[in-house]
Write a protein that holds these residues in place. Structure first.
Motif, PDB file in Angstrom:
ATOM      1  N   GLY A  98      52.961  42.422  31.051  1.00  0.00           N
ATOM      2  CA  GLY A  98      53.965  41.799  31.911  1.00  0.00           C
ATOM      3  C   GLY A  98      53.409  40.741  32.843  1.00  0.00           C
ATOM      4  N   SER A  99      52.068  40.661  32.939  1.00  0.00           N
ATOM      5  CA  SER A  99      51.469  39.589  33.746  1.00  0.00           C
ATOM      6  C   SER A  99      50.202  39.099  33.056  1.00  0.00           C
ATOM      7  CB  SER A  99      51.136  40.089  35.154  1.00  0.00           C
ATOM      8  OG  SER A  99      49.973  40.909  35.124  1.00  0.00           O
ATOM      9  N   LEU A 100      49.884  37.834  33.313  1.00  0.00           N
ATOM     10  CA  LEU A 100      48.675  37.274  32.715  1.00  0.00           C
ATOM     11  C   LEU A 100      47.440  38.017  33.209  1.00  0.00           C
ATOM     12  CD1 LEU A 100      47.223  35.187  31.014  1.00  0.00           C
ATOM     13  CD2 LEU A 100      47.434  33.547  32.906  1.00  0.00           C
ATOM     14  N   ARG A 101      47.417  38.313  34.511  1.00  0.00           N
ATOM     15  CA  ARG A 101      46.274  39.045  35.058  1.00  0.00           C
ATOM     16  C   ARG A 101      46.119  40.414  34.383  1.00  0.00           C
ATOM     17  NH1 ARG A 101      42.896  38.972  39.220  1.00  0.00           N
ATOM     18  NH2 ARG A 101      41.970  40.987  39.654  1.00  0.00           N
ATOM     19  N   GLY A 102      47.232  41.110  34.228  1.00  0.00           N
ATOM     20  CA  GLY A 102      47.186  42.416  33.571  1.00  0.00           C
ATOM     21  C   GLY A 102      46.714  42.310  32.133  1.00  0.00           C
ATOM     22  N   ASP A 103      47.224  41.303  31.429  1.00  0.00           N
ATOM     23  CA  ASP A 103      46.813  41.113  30.030  1.00  0.00           C
ATOM     24  C   ASP A 103      45.323  40.786  29.938  1.00  0.00           C
ATOM     25  OD1 ASP A 103      49.432  41.538  29.343  1.00  0.00           O
ATOM     26  OD2 ASP A 103      49.768  39.567  28.451  1.00  0.00           O
ATOM     27  N   LEU A 104      44.853  39.912  30.833  1.00  0.00           N
ATOM     28  CA  LEU A 104      43.435  39.527  30.796  1.00  0.00           C
ATOM     29  C   LEU A 104      42.536  40.713  31.132  1.00  0.00           C
ATOM     30  CD1 LEU A 104      43.486  35.990  32.486  1.00  0.00           C
ATOM     31  CD2 LEU A 104      43.021  36.507  30.072  1.00  0.00           C
ATOM     32  N   LEU A 105      42.965  41.516  32.092  1.00  0.00           N
ATOM     33  CA  LEU A 105      42.177  42.705  32.435  1.00  0.00           C
ATOM     34  C   LEU A 105      42.114  43.659  31.252  1.00  0.00           C
ATOM     35  CD1 LEU A 105      43.060  43.709  36.109  1.00  0.00           C
ATOM     36  CD2 LEU A 105      40.777  43.308  35.138  1.00  0.00           C
ATOM     37  N   ALA A 106      43.261  43.861  30.598  1.00  0.00           N
ATOM     38  CA  ALA A 106      43.272  44.750  29.429  1.00  0.00           C
ATOM     39  C   ALA A 106      42.368  44.180  28.334  1.00  0.00           C
ATOM     40  CB  ALA A 106      44.698  44.911  28.920  1.00  0.00           C
ATOM     41  N   TYR A 107      42.447  42.864  28.141  1.00  0.00           N
ATOM     42  CA  TYR A 107      41.596  42.220  27.142  1.00  0.00           C
ATOM     43  C   TYR A 107      40.113  42.407  27.492  1.00  0.00           C
ATOM     44  CZ  TYR A 107      39.323  38.558  24.454  1.00  0.00           C
ATOM     45  OH  TYR A 107      38.489  37.882  23.621  1.00  0.00           O
ATOM     46  N   ALA A 108      39.770  42.176  28.749  1.00  0.00           N
ATOM     47  CA  ALA A 108      38.371  42.297  29.173  1.00  0.00           C
ATOM     48  C   ALA A 108      37.869  43.726  28.977  1.00  0.00           C
ATOM     49  CB  ALA A 108      38.231  41.873  30.640  1.00  0.00           C
ATOM     50  N   LEU A 195      34.400  43.296  35.530  1.00  0.00           N
ATOM     51  CA  LEU A 195      35.475  42.796  34.668  1.00  0.00           C
ATOM     52  C   LEU A 195      36.573  42.160  35.527  1.00  0.00           C
ATOM     53  CD1 LEU A 195      35.691  45.732  32.094  1.00  0.00           C
ATOM     54  CD2 LEU A 195      34.557  43.513  31.809  1.00  0.00           C
ATOM     55  N   ASP A 196      36.891  42.812  36.640  1.00  0.00           N
ATOM     56  CA  ASP A 196      37.895  42.270  37.557  1.00  0.00           C
ATOM     57  C   ASP A 196      37.470  40.895  38.078  1.00  0.00           C
ATOM     58  OD1 ASP A 196      39.311  42.222  40.439  1.00  0.00           O
ATOM     59  OD2 ASP A 196      40.409  43.579  39.097  1.00  0.00           O
ATOM     60  N   SER A 197      36.178  40.765  38.417  1.00  0.00           N
ATOM     61  CA  SER A 197      35.709  39.485  38.965  1.00  0.00           C
ATOM     62  C   SER A 197      35.755  38.382  37.909  1.00  0.00           C
ATOM     63  CB  SER A 197      34.296  39.629  39.535  1.00  0.00           C
ATOM     64  OG  SER A 197      33.331  39.617  38.495  1.00  0.00           O
ATOM     65  N   LEU A 198      35.464  38.724  36.656  1.00  0.00           N
ATOM     66  CA  LEU A 198      35.533  37.715  35.593  1.00  0.00           C
ATOM     67  C   LEU A 198      36.974  37.226  35.413  1.00  0.00           C
ATOM     68  CD1 LEU A 198      33.167  39.128  32.807  1.00  0.00           C
ATOM     69  CD2 LEU A 198      32.677  37.318  34.469  1.00  0.00           C
ATOM     70  N   VAL A 199      37.921  38.161  35.449  1.00  0.00           N
ATOM     71  CA  VAL A 199      39.331  37.791  35.296  1.00  0.00           C
ATOM     72  C   VAL A 199      39.775  36.916  36.473  1.00  0.00           C
ATOM     73  CG1 VAL A 199      41.689  38.710  35.300  1.00  0.00           C
ATOM     74  CG2 VAL A 199      39.931  39.753  33.836  1.00  0.00           C
ATOM     75  N   THR A 200      39.399  37.323  37.674  1.00  0.00           N
ATOM     76  CA  THR A 200      39.788  36.549  38.861  1.00  0.00           C
ATOM     77  C   THR A 200      39.228  35.130  38.793  1.00  0.00           C
ATOM     78  OG1 THR A 200      39.886  38.546  40.214  1.00  0.00           O
ATOM     79  CG2 THR A 200      39.626  36.453  41.377  1.00  0.00           C
ATOM     80  N   LYS A 201      37.945  35.017  38.424  1.00  0.00           N
ATOM     81  CA  LYS A 201      37.342  33.683  38.348  1.00  0.00           C
ATOM     82  C   LYS A 201      38.029  32.838  37.279  1.00  0.00           C
ATOM     83  CE  LYS A 201      32.790  34.980  38.405  1.00  0.00           C
ATOM     84  NZ  LYS A 201      31.320  34.746  38.466  1.00  0.00           N
TER      85      LYS A 201
END
Lengths: 208, 208
Positions: A98-108, A195-201
């Motif tokens: 439902g969000s790009l951040r959520g999707d990227l975190l799941a992907y990471a 992983l969180d920091s990579l997504v945030t960056k």
């Protein structure tokens, strides 16, 4: 290359017909042969710590006739590529959170999980070696491009929600590259915070 | 390990004494032996496309006695590690351009240049393999940590000018990891625009 392996004396899995085949059929004989060969290859890589496994050993371990293996893959490199791609080139069923951040975190997290275990680094190195030793870059499947294709749907969903448009290379460079590098160089510290920091960056860089 | 290589019949470079040694001395016999061995190893890797070179071949090519090589390095892996670290683990004389952006661009260009050429990818893979095959992660020198140490002075200068404080991992993850990944997977497109975009993304992510 000998075409005569019809005797199939080393292919017990292929002997029973459908009528006396109790286990689940998931794609027929060809899929079962592939599964047996890839499983045997993964075991031998994990045991030996490298990917230079003679096809005879893979045949013995898998119970698949050597000639069948030669006909399908030709070389150990091709088997290892097949295996590595199955394990590392795609992150199956990327979730729609439902969000790009959520999707990227799941992907990471899924990418990081695919790099865990003693054979993951060997498979990643094998994937790199197989690609490096191909006669030219175009003749070996591009694992990064495969990863990118899996990502495209995720990135398209974000745009349809009005979120920033990331390019596949933003995700490959920002998330996958650091994870691969740490795996290859045995740098510890792939944890939730990292992983969180990579997504945030990755999101921050893309938002500008 | 045989200590008796005093005959040195394959070490012509070590025979002349200082008094009849016409060429420049740059660190003495030990440095010359190392230089000859690393140069021979680099040539053999570039020629053969892999790093599994018998020490006997390195001895023959370098003119350094096999026993001397064994005594100093023990294994081909150790020689390749030494070579790879010299070529890839440090970007010598990182320039002081007066701005963090300028310094990072210069760093990115030098890192990219060190990855050019037919032997660079093999050396990078060899560096990874040597590290991977070490009994544990701590027993093999960490090429990424070496790169990081070179970077620290650059990052400290930025802080002293009032620019953002980047961490070494920001640079390794944001600039080096994508370059390594593209080199390893033979992805084309490492050009000025790409290096510029990596630096911009790294600075943007760090500024938040």
């Amino acid at each position: 290359m000998n075409e005569d392996d019809s005797a199939g004396e080393h292919e017990p899995d292929s002997r029973p017909g459908p009528e006396n085949q109790p286990r689940r059929r998931t794609g027929g004989r060809s899929a079962r042969v592939r599964e047996a060969v890839l499983k045997a290859t993964a075991e031998l890589i994990a045991e030996q710590g490298h990917e230079r496994i003679p096809i005879a050993e893979i045949a013995e371990r898998s119970g698949v006739h050597q000639t069948s293996i030669y006909r399908r893959w030709r070389t150990t490199n091709a088997i290892v590529l097949d295996l590595s791609q199955e394990r590392l080139s795609s992150v199956s069923a990327i979730p729609d959170t439902g969000s790009l951040r959520g999707d990227l975190l799941a992907y990471a997290h899924r990418a990081a999980a695919s790099l865990e275990g003693p054979d993951a680094a060997v498979l990643l190195r094998a994937l790199i070696a197989a690609r490096a030793e191909a006669p030219d870059a175009d003749s070996a499947p591009n694992a990064l491009a495969s990863r990118g294709q899996d990502l495209q749907a995720m990135l398209d969903r974000a745009v349809s929600r009005g979120e920033p448009r990331l390019r596949m290379t933003d995700v490959l460079d920002g998330i996958l590259a650091p994870l691969y590098l740490r795996t290859l160089f045995r740098v510890p510290g792939i944890d939730d915070a990292y992983l969180d920091s990579l997504v945030t960056k990755t999101l921050t860089a893309a938002a500008t």
